[in-house]
Motif scaffolding. Structure first.
Motif, PDB file in Angstrom:
ATOM      1  N   ALA A 168       0.828  -1.205   0.000  1.00 32.48           N
ATOM      2  CA  ALA A 168       0.000   0.000   0.000  1.00 32.48           C
ATOM      3  C   ALA A 168       0.863   1.256   0.000  1.00 32.48           C
ATOM      4  O   ALA A 168       0.558   2.232  -0.709  1.00 32.48           O
ATOM      5  N   ALA A 169       1.950   1.246   0.779  1.00 32.37           N
ATOM      6  CA  ALA A 169       2.838   2.413   0.820  1.00 32.37           C
ATOM      7  C   ALA A 169       3.521   2.630  -0.523  1.00 32.37           C
ATOM      8  O   ALA A 169       3.617   3.768  -1.007  1.00 32.37           O
ATOM      9  N   ARG A 170       3.975   1.548  -1.138  1.00 29.67           N
ATOM     10  CA  ARG A 170       4.642   1.695  -2.441  1.00 29.67           C
ATOM     11  C   ARG A 170       3.656   2.153  -3.515  1.00 29.67           C
ATOM     12  O   ARG A 170       3.990   2.988  -4.367  1.00 29.67           O
ATOM     13  N   ARG A 171       2.455   1.591  -3.516  1.00 29.53           N
ATOM     14  CA  ARG A 171       1.442   2.021  -4.488  1.00 29.53           C
ATOM     15  C   ARG A 171       1.154   3.509  -4.370  1.00 29.53           C
ATOM     16  O   ARG A 171       0.913   4.201  -5.362  1.00 29.53           O
ATOM     17  N   ALA A 172       1.180   4.002  -3.124  1.00 30.35           N
ATOM     18  CA  ALA A 172       0.902   5.425  -2.902  1.00 30.35           C
ATOM     19  C   ALA A 172       2.075   6.310  -3.312  1.00 30.35           C
ATOM     20  O   ALA A 172       1.927   7.529  -3.409  1.00 30.35           O
ATOM     21  N   GLY A 173       3.245   5.706  -3.534  1.00 29.42           N
ATOM     22  CA  GLY A 173       4.401   6.469  -3.986  1.00 29.42           C
ATOM     23  C   GLY A 173       5.522   6.608  -2.984  1.00 29.42           C
ATOM     24  O   GLY A 173       6.513   7.307  -3.252  1.00 29.42           O
ATOM     25  N   ALA A 174       5.418   5.942  -1.824  1.00 30.12           N
ATOM     26  CA  ALA A 174       6.493   6.033  -0.836  1.00 30.12           C
ATOM     27  C   ALA A 174       7.716   5.247  -1.315  1.00 30.12           C
ATOM     28  O   ALA A 174       7.595   4.212  -1.967  1.00 30.12           O
TER      29      ALA A 174
END
Length: 521
Positions: free
Chosen positions: A237-243
């Motif tokens: 979820a964090a990577r999908r959001a761009g983190a």
């Protein structure tokens, strides 16, 4: 030394750090997560602990209660949490106390068999009706700005406030219940990971409160795929959001200006700057990183992970072992035994008959076992021992030192054997090497392996879920440094696998006066 700037730098890639990163990146912030290990997840990970044995154990934390459904929904986290039908089973001589969440009549009959009457079952129903109402009212506040003491008192009502917040929980339990076994079952939730005397110490009340308010229901659910499935989904979820997530990045220093120095896996040092730094770390570790004097918390638990070739037999023939071990299996946790063990540990001794609780993840979620292991009838087994403070393993107490770990293991297994119809060691699966599938973790092991000061699984003693002073700040994550926020279990309303401190740290950033153009998912 390279130098980059981010809106937010998150120090620590445990579940709270990942929650914060997902919220903030989803709100348009440029976010960097720095994790010392070569994987994210912190203590919420799944591990093949025994070479050649295809079982993914939740090595440290193992159940989910406090994780709010709102966080799961907000972040689009794809994880399944299964409810356990059987809450607990407690051996008592040749019978036992079975709490069946789907058969009230069977639970009542079990109470009658153990206690000799109906009084304690009726008291049990009244008491947990009260805690259920407290859970329903308090859980939503955990994701909102802190309320003060009086506001929370009005919210929960006078009776619940008196018995859960003001009077020692041990005193309340002794007043409400007559039977020693029943008293002990209630009190265990006040002692998980917490070394306290429930008859005098309100720290036990705080521990109890967090164990019964999880997401408004208090249910302790099984994550399908193990704890690693939870943090893998949060990382996705964090990577999908761009983190941006960097593993093998050990934070060396945090400056109040927002500069973070870290060392990569190749030994090279780097510096990055953040408008905010979120410390998904124990407060004692944050103090060291900022050059301040750290506190010294003390954890209190013994964790034993096992794989058994079959479930052990019970003395009580009326209960299927699959029922008894799918919930919390209480071992020598009557109120008198709990008190005796605490007194021995306080005197610096490993308890003679350590209280503990066990549970079998694979009964509810067989997916953590490989197909062949599943067909064989093997299961994972987790044991969590109480009243095992770090001081027993440091060499400071009488009988502590190099042999304390082995002594604690030996005594705990003997305690388990005392309530079973056969020795637990006869049921252990053996790895291809011939070694039994059993590993033990003391508070010192958690300090060395996971960086938890004193091996404290909550990072430090749990706090009340309300503001006690202005220093607590609006969200309970603030520190004395404006740019640095707590983001881990040591924040107010922290502890356990919840994601609540991560959410609240993210909200503190997004609602702060220095935040630019807040877009809140």
């Amino acid at each position: 030394m390279s130098h980059s700037r981010y809106d937010v730098v998150v120090a620590g890639g445990g579940h709270n750090g990942l929650v914060a990163a997902a919220y903030l990146a989803g709100a348009g912030r440029r976010v960097l997560v720095l994790e010392r290990l070569d994987h994210v997840g912190g203590l919420a990970v799944s591990t093949v602990a025994f070479p050649g044995v295809d079982a993914r154990l939740s090595r440290y934390s193992y159940l989910v209660s406090l994780l709010p459904a709102k966080i799961v929904k907000d972040l689009g986290v794809g994880v399944e949490l299964r409810r356990r039908r059987f809450a607990s089973y407690t051996p008592a001589g040749d019978t036992g106390l079975l709490v069946d969440g789907e058969d009230e009549a069977r639970t009542a009959a079990s109470f009658a068999a153990v206690t000799g009457g109906t009084k304690d079952h009726e008291a049990w129903r009244r008491f947990y009706a009260m805690t259920a109402e407290v859970a329903r009212r308090v859980a939503p506040t955990l994701l909102e700005p802190l309320v003060d003491r009086m506001a929370l008192r009005r919210l929960v009502g006078a009776e619940a406030w008196r018995d859960l917040f003001e009077r020692p929980i041990g005193e309340v339990v002794a007043e409400r219940f007559d039977d020693d076994t029943v008293r002990g079952v209630v009190l265990t939730d006040a002692l998980i990971g917490t070394f306290a005397d429930p008859s005098t110490d309100l720290l036990a009340n705080r521990c109890f409160l967090y164990h019964v308010i999880g997401d408004g229901t208090g249910d302790w659910n099984v994550p399908v795929g193990g704890m690693g499935a939870v943090t893998d989904a949060l990382a996705d979820a964090a990577r999908r959001a761009g983190a941006e997530i960097r593993c093998g990045a050990e934070v060396l220093a945090i400056d109040p200006s927002g500069e973070v120095t870290f060392r990569d896996s190749g030994g090279h040092e780097h510096a990055v700057s953040g408008g905010h730094v979120l410390a998904a770390l124990p407060p004692a570790m944050l103090a060291r990183l900022t050059g301040e004097t750290p506190e010294r918390p003390e954890g209190s638990q013994l964790k034993i992970n096992m794989v058994v070739s079959r479930l052990p037999r019970l003395r009580d023939a009326s209960v299927d072992p699959a029922e008894a071990f799918s919930g919390t299996f209480h071992v020598n946790e009557g109120a008198e035994r709990l008190a005796a063990a605490r007194a021995q540990a306080a005197a610096g001794r490993i308890p003679d008959l350590p209280p503990a609780e066990m549970y079998c993840h694979s009964l509810t979620d067989p997916s953590i076992l490989g197909p062949a292991l599943r067909r064989s009838g093997a299961h994972t087994m987790t044991l969590f021992g109480l009243h095992m403070p770090a001081r027993l393993f440091t060499g400071d107490g009488a009988g502590a030192g190099a042999g304390a770990r082995e002594d604690a293991l030996r005594r705990t297994l003997a305690s388990v054997d005392a309530v079973l119809a056969e020795p637990i060691e006869d049921c252990l699966l053996r790895a291809p090497s011939g070694e039994p599938c059993l590993e033990v973790r003391t508070p010192l092991d958690l300090e060395h392996e996971a960086g938890l000061p004193g091996g404290h699984i909550f990072h430090r003693d749990l706090s009340w879920p309300f503001a006690e002073s202005q220093e607590d700040g609006p969200w309970g994550v603030e520190t004395r440094h404006e740019r640095i926020l707590l983001c881990g279990a040591g924040a107010r309303r922290g502890g356990g696998v919840s994601g609540i401190p991560g959410h609240n740290a993210a909200m503190a950033v997004l609602f702060s006066s220095t935040s630019h153009g807040a877009r809140i998912p």
